[in-house]
Each structure stands twice: as C-alpha cells, then as structure tokens.
Design a protein around this motif. Structure first.
Motif, PDB file in Angstrom:
ATOM      1  N   LYS A  22      74.233 126.466 -29.383  1.00  0.00           N
ATOM      2  CA  LYS A  22      74.549 125.143 -28.855  1.00  0.00           C
ATOM      3  C   LYS A  22      76.058 125.028 -28.731  1.00  0.00           C
ATOM      4  N   GLN A  23      76.503 124.267 -27.754  1.00  0.00           N
ATOM      5  CA  GLN A  23      77.934 124.044 -27.588  1.00  0.00           C
ATOM      6  C   GLN A  23      78.521 123.560 -28.906  1.00  0.00           C
ATOM      7  N   GLY A  24      79.678 124.084 -29.265  1.00  0.00           N
ATOM      8  CA  GLY A  24      80.368 123.663 -30.479  1.00  0.00           C
ATOM      9  C   GLY A  24      80.060 124.504 -31.699  1.00  0.00           C
ATOM     10  N   GLU A  25      79.026 125.337 -31.647  1.00  0.00           N
ATOM     11  CA  GLU A  25      78.725 126.211 -32.779  1.00  0.00           C
ATOM     12  C   GLU A  25      79.732 127.352 -32.845  1.00  0.00           C
ATOM     13  N   THR A  26      79.930 127.878 -34.035  1.00  0.00           N
ATOM     14  CA  THR A  26      80.784 129.047 -34.224  1.00  0.00           C
ATOM     15  C   THR A  26      80.061 130.270 -33.686  1.00  0.00           C
ATOM     16  N   PHE A  27      80.754 131.056 -32.877  1.00  0.00           N
ATOM     17  CA  PHE A  27      80.189 132.313 -32.389  1.00  0.00           C
ATOM     18  C   PHE A  27      80.829 133.444 -33.169  1.00  0.00           C
ATOM     19  N   SER A  28      80.042 134.086 -34.012  1.00  0.00           N
ATOM     20  CA  SER A  28      80.505 135.203 -34.820  1.00  0.00           C
ATOM     21  C   SER A  28      79.329 136.149 -35.032  1.00  0.00           C
ATOM     22  N   VAL A  29      79.517 137.398 -34.644  1.00  0.00           N
ATOM     23  CA  VAL A  29      78.452 138.387 -34.722  1.00  0.00           C
ATOM     24  C   VAL A  29      78.953 139.605 -35.483  1.00  0.00           C
ATOM     25  N   ASP A  30      78.212 140.020 -36.495  1.00  0.00           N
ATOM     26  CA  ASP A  30      78.508 141.258 -37.210  1.00  0.00           C
ATOM     27  C   ASP A  30      77.691 142.373 -36.574  1.00  0.00           C
ATOM     28  N   THR A  57      83.020 126.924 -29.109  1.00  0.00           N
ATOM     29  CA  THR A  57      82.153 127.105 -27.951  1.00  0.00           C
ATOM     30  C   THR A  57      81.841 125.760 -27.283  1.00  0.00           C
ATOM     31  N   LEU A  58      82.486 124.709 -27.739  1.00  0.00           N
ATOM     32  CA  LEU A  58      82.256 123.366 -27.187  1.00  0.00           C
ATOM     33  C   LEU A  58      82.505 123.323 -25.681  1.00  0.00           C
ATOM     34  N   THR A  59      83.453 124.112 -25.197  1.00  0.00           N
ATOM     35  CA  THR A  59      83.776 124.105 -23.767  1.00  0.00           C
ATOM     36  C   THR A  59      83.000 125.161 -22.977  1.00  0.00           C
ATOM     37  N   TRP A  60      82.170 125.959 -23.653  1.00  0.00           N
ATOM     38  CA  TRP A  60      81.373 126.949 -22.925  1.00  0.00           C
ATOM     39  C   TRP A  60      80.368 126.211 -22.059  1.00  0.00           C
ATOM     40  N   PRO A  61      80.184 126.645 -20.819  1.00  0.00           N
ATOM     41  CA  PRO A  61      79.258 125.937 -19.932  1.00  0.00           C
ATOM     42  C   PRO A  61      77.805 126.087 -20.384  1.00  0.00           C
ATOM     43  N   VAL A  62      77.034 125.027 -20.170  1.00  0.00           N
ATOM     44  CA  VAL A  62      75.608 125.066 -20.472  1.00  0.00           C
ATOM     45  C   VAL A  62      74.935 126.025 -19.492  1.00  0.00           C
ATOM     46  N   GLY A  63      74.024 126.819 -20.011  1.00  0.00           N
ATOM     47  CA  GLY A  63      73.298 127.774 -19.171  1.00  0.00           C
ATOM     48  C   GLY A  63      73.420 129.176 -19.721  1.00  0.00           C
ATOM     49  N   GLN A  64      73.157 130.148 -18.870  1.00  0.00           N
ATOM     50  CA  GLN A  64      73.144 131.545 -19.299  1.00  0.00           C
ATOM     51  C   GLN A  64      74.486 132.214 -19.026  1.00  0.00           C
ATOM     52  N   LEU A  65      75.036 132.813 -20.068  1.00  0.00           N
ATOM     53  CA  LEU A  65      76.273 133.584 -19.975  1.00  0.00           C
ATOM     54  C   LEU A  65      75.941 135.037 -20.299  1.00  0.00           C
ATOM     55  N   PHE A  66      76.904 135.932 -20.057  1.00  0.00           N
ATOM     56  CA  PHE A  66      76.655 137.357 -20.265  1.00  0.00           C
ATOM     57  C   PHE A  66      77.767 137.971 -21.097  1.00  0.00           C
ATOM     58  N   TRP A  67      77.371 138.843 -22.039  1.00  0.00           N
ATOM     59  CA  TRP A  67      78.287 139.392 -23.026  1.00  0.00           C
ATOM     60  C   TRP A  67      77.994 140.874 -23.235  1.00  0.00           C
ATOM     61  N   ASP A  68      79.052 141.656 -23.356  1.00  0.00           N
ATOM     62  CA  ASP A  68      78.883 143.049 -23.752  1.00  0.00           C
ATOM     63  C   ASP A  68      80.116 143.503 -24.527  1.00  0.00           C
ATOM     64  N   ILE A  69      80.090 144.741 -24.976  1.00  0.00           N
ATOM     65  CA  ILE A  69      81.165 145.302 -25.794  1.00  0.00           C
ATOM     66  C   ILE A  69      81.588 146.621 -25.174  1.00  0.00           C
ATOM     67  N   ILE A  81      74.062 141.422 -23.082  1.00  0.00           N
ATOM     68  CA  ILE A  81      73.260 140.458 -23.834  1.00  0.00           C
ATOM     69  C   ILE A  81      73.499 139.081 -23.228  1.00  0.00           C
ATOM     70  N   ALA A  82      72.436 138.354 -22.979  1.00  0.00           N
ATOM     71  CA  ALA A  82      72.554 136.995 -22.454  1.00  0.00           C
ATOM     72  C   ALA A  82      72.801 136.029 -23.604  1.00  0.00           C
ATOM     73  N   ILE A  83      73.717 135.115 -23.394  1.00  0.00           N
ATOM     74  CA  ILE A  83      73.945 134.029 -24.348  1.00  0.00           C
ATOM     75  C   ILE A  83      73.499 132.759 -23.651  1.00  0.00           C
ATOM     76  N   VAL A  84      72.461 132.130 -24.165  1.00  0.00           N
ATOM     77  CA  VAL A  84      71.950 130.900 -23.575  1.00  0.00           C
ATOM     78  C   VAL A  84      72.590 129.742 -24.326  1.00  0.00           C
ATOM     79  N   VAL A  85      73.438 128.991 -23.624  1.00  0.00           N
ATOM     80  CA  VAL A  85      74.172 127.881 -24.230  1.00  0.00           C
ATOM     81  C   VAL A  85      73.451 126.582 -23.916  1.00  0.00           C
ATOM     82  N   GLU A  86      73.108 125.856 -24.989  1.00  0.00           N
ATOM     83  CA  GLU A  86      72.451 124.563 -24.837  1.00  0.00           C
ATOM     84  C   GLU A  86      73.465 123.462 -25.117  1.00  0.00           C
TER      85      GLU A  86
END
Length: 125
Positions: free
Chosen positions: A26-34, A88-100, A114-119
C-alpha cells in the motif's frame, strides 16, 4: 506493515520464470526486501565479494519510480537488503516493475522481473 520480504528464490539471477511474481504493498508502506545471491541452481548461496547490485522500480511505460538502495548484510553468505530511501506514498497506484542487476567481472545479469502492485492507502497521516 513494516518489512516486505520475498523468498530468496524470487531474487536470484539466471533463473527463467514463465509467470510474473507479484508483491502487494500500500502507498506509504516501507519497501525493504532481504535477499540472497544464489548460484544458477537457485539453491547454493554465492558470495557477494566483487559483485555490485543495482535495482530500480519502473512503470509499464518505463518511467522511473525509484532507484533502490542495496546494502550488503553478509558478503560471504551473499545476503543483502534492498530498500526505497523515500516513502512509497508517492508511488503510483497500479502495477510497477522491479528487478535487480548484478555486475561481476565485466558480466552483467538481470534478475527476473517482479511486479509490485501498489494499492491506495486510506490513512495518509
């Protein structure tokens, strides 16, 4: 809320997947992945010594949403943490894409996408 974690097999480079994996936030959540850097078998840990990791989140139209920070947790064990410096508050709502992207000895590889679905978040305080 808090940490967003993904199974280490989702963050491995060199393994082709036929289905796009998804993370919901959800918008505003901390995005942190181990994660853990693995050999091509997807099981054996690979040291991060001499390896550079970079990561970004983009929209479907390739607009940059965030350049993520990668921190090494244990180089010998290949473990790392990827975080978004800003909310992530300013991340747009919808599907985003992420890789490394990994770079080692002049060889670049990119993980599966990996898709990031932002609500939309209702609480914005």
């Amino acid at each position: 809320m808090g940490w967003r974690r993904v199974r280490k097999s989702q963050l491995t480079t060199g393994i082709g997947m036929s289905r796009l994996r998804k993370i919901n936030i959800k918008q505003g959540e901390t995005f942190s992945v181990d994660g853990q850097y693995l050999e091509d078998d997807g099981i054996t840990p690979k040291p991060l010594i001499g390896v550079t990791l970079k990561s970004q989140v983009r929209t479907e139209s390739d607009t940059l949403v965030a350049t993520l920070t990668v921190s090494t947790l244990d180089a010998a064990a290949g473990t790392y943490r990827i975080t978004a410096d800003n909310s992530t508050l300013t991340w747009p709502v919808g599907q985003l894409f992420w890789d490394i992207k990994t770079s080692s000895e002049s060889i670049d590889r990119v993980s599966e996408t990996i898709a990031i679905v932002v609500e939309r978040s209702n609480t914005k305080i």
